[in-house]
Design an enzyme around this catalytic site. Structure first.
Site, PDB file in Angstrom:
ATOM      1  N   CYS A  55       3.025  -8.367  -3.501  1.00 27.05           N
ATOM      2  CA  CYS A  55       4.203  -7.825  -2.796  1.00 27.05           C
ATOM      3  C   CYS A  55       5.385  -8.777  -2.898  1.00 27.05           C
ATOM      4  CB  CYS A  55       3.884  -7.581  -1.319  1.00 27.05           C
ATOM      5  SG  CYS A  55       2.579  -6.370  -1.074  1.00 27.05           S
ATOM      6  N   ARG A 132       1.266   1.311  -2.737  1.00 20.46           N
ATOM      7  CA  ARG A 132       2.559   1.004  -3.382  1.00 20.46           C
ATOM      8  C   ARG A 132       3.188   2.331  -3.830  1.00 20.46           C
ATOM      9  NH1 ARG A 132       2.299  -4.499  -3.734  1.00 20.46           N
ATOM     10  NH2 ARG A 132       0.183  -5.310  -3.861  1.00 20.46           N
TER      11      ARG A 132
HETATM   12  C1  BEZ Z   1      -0.772  -8.444  -2.675  1.00 17.47           C
HETATM   13  O1  BEZ Z   1      -1.062  -9.452  -3.297  1.00 17.47           O
HETATM   14  O2  BEZ Z   1       0.388  -8.091  -2.500  1.00 17.47           O
HETATM   15  C2  BEZ Z   1      -1.870  -7.575  -2.153  1.00 17.47           C
HETATM   16  C3  BEZ Z   1      -3.021  -7.462  -2.889  1.00 17.47           C
HETATM   17  C4  BEZ Z   1      -4.061  -6.665  -2.406  1.00 17.47           C
HETATM   18  C5  BEZ Z   1      -3.917  -5.992  -1.186  1.00 17.47           C
HETATM   19  C6  BEZ Z   1      -2.731  -6.091  -0.496  1.00 17.47           C
HETATM   20  C7  BEZ Z   1      -1.701  -6.886  -0.968  1.00 17.47           C
END
Ligand code: BEZ
Length: 220
Positions: A55, A132
């Protein structure tokens, strides 16, 4: 005992071509309503959680394309199921660690009201985080494109820019855009619905036709 999280019930989710559901939300820029964006294109995107690595790369990516989006009369609005204080702490952290100031507002959707209305939560993947999702809305607030990515995969900012460029080109010129199209490439002229029209377009010198259903042209 694990806590049961219930999502708000939604009668129908937005689809391409439908009016986007109205909402009012708390954001890092104060209270905002979808209505406030009337007259602009809007990219509403959700991310799973603040202070997570994928993110963070996406936020930096969205901020990097934000000036280009604004030149295209397009606004950006983020969302996650985190508090506004978490959002503020995270965007400050991004600025401290990466030197990138996040300029677009981010919805703090703790009630999941907006995420529920837009179908951003995939309970089989996570019932507490938004997936997402990307919703592109036009100036009349009609949903024009929807993209979903899983938690593990960061989105492609060039594709988001390309998608908006393509949608705006379609609206301006009444054409379609082929696979991997980018600004400056030839565009597709929608096929004729009549036999006469199909014959005519084969002789139209402004078009390049492989066959009656496949004609392209250059945009001047
Ligand atoms: C992230 O790295 O943004 C992420 C990865 C897996 C689940 C939620 C966030």
């Amino acid at each position: 005992m694990t806590e049961q999280i219930t999502q708000p019930e939604v009668k129908s989710l937005p689809r391409i071509g439908s009016k986007a559901p109205q909402f009012e939300a708390v954001t890092t820029h104060g209270k905002l309503k979808l209505e406030d964006y009337k007259g602009s294109w809007l990219v509403l995107f959700s991310h799973p959680a603040d202070f997570t690595p994928v993110c963070t790369t996406e936020f930096i990516g969205f901020q990097n394309i934000y000036p280009q989006l604004r030149e295209m009369n397009t606004e950006l609005l983020g969302l996650s199921i985190d508090s506004v204080h978490s959002h503020i702490a995270w965007v400050r952290n991004i600025e401290q660690n990466w030197g990138v100031k996040i300029e677009f507002p981010v919805i703090a959707d703790l009630s999941m009201d907006v995420a529920g209305k837009f179908g951003m939560i995939m309970p089989e993947e996570s019932s507490t985080e938004a997936s997402r999702a990307v919703f592109v809305m036009d100036p009349e607030q009609v949903v024009r494109a929807i993209i979903y990515y899983p938690l593990s995969t960061g989105r492609n900012m060039d594709e988001i820019l390309r998608l908006i460029t393509a949608l705006q080109t379609t609206d301006e010129h009444g054409v379609a855009t082929p696979a991997d199209w980018k600004k400056g490439d030839r565009v597709i002229v929608p096929p004729s619905a009549t036999q006469e029209g199909a014959a005519e377009r084969m002789n139209d010198e402004s078009l390049e036709c492989k066959d009656f259903y496949f004609c392209t042209k250059e945009l001047k």
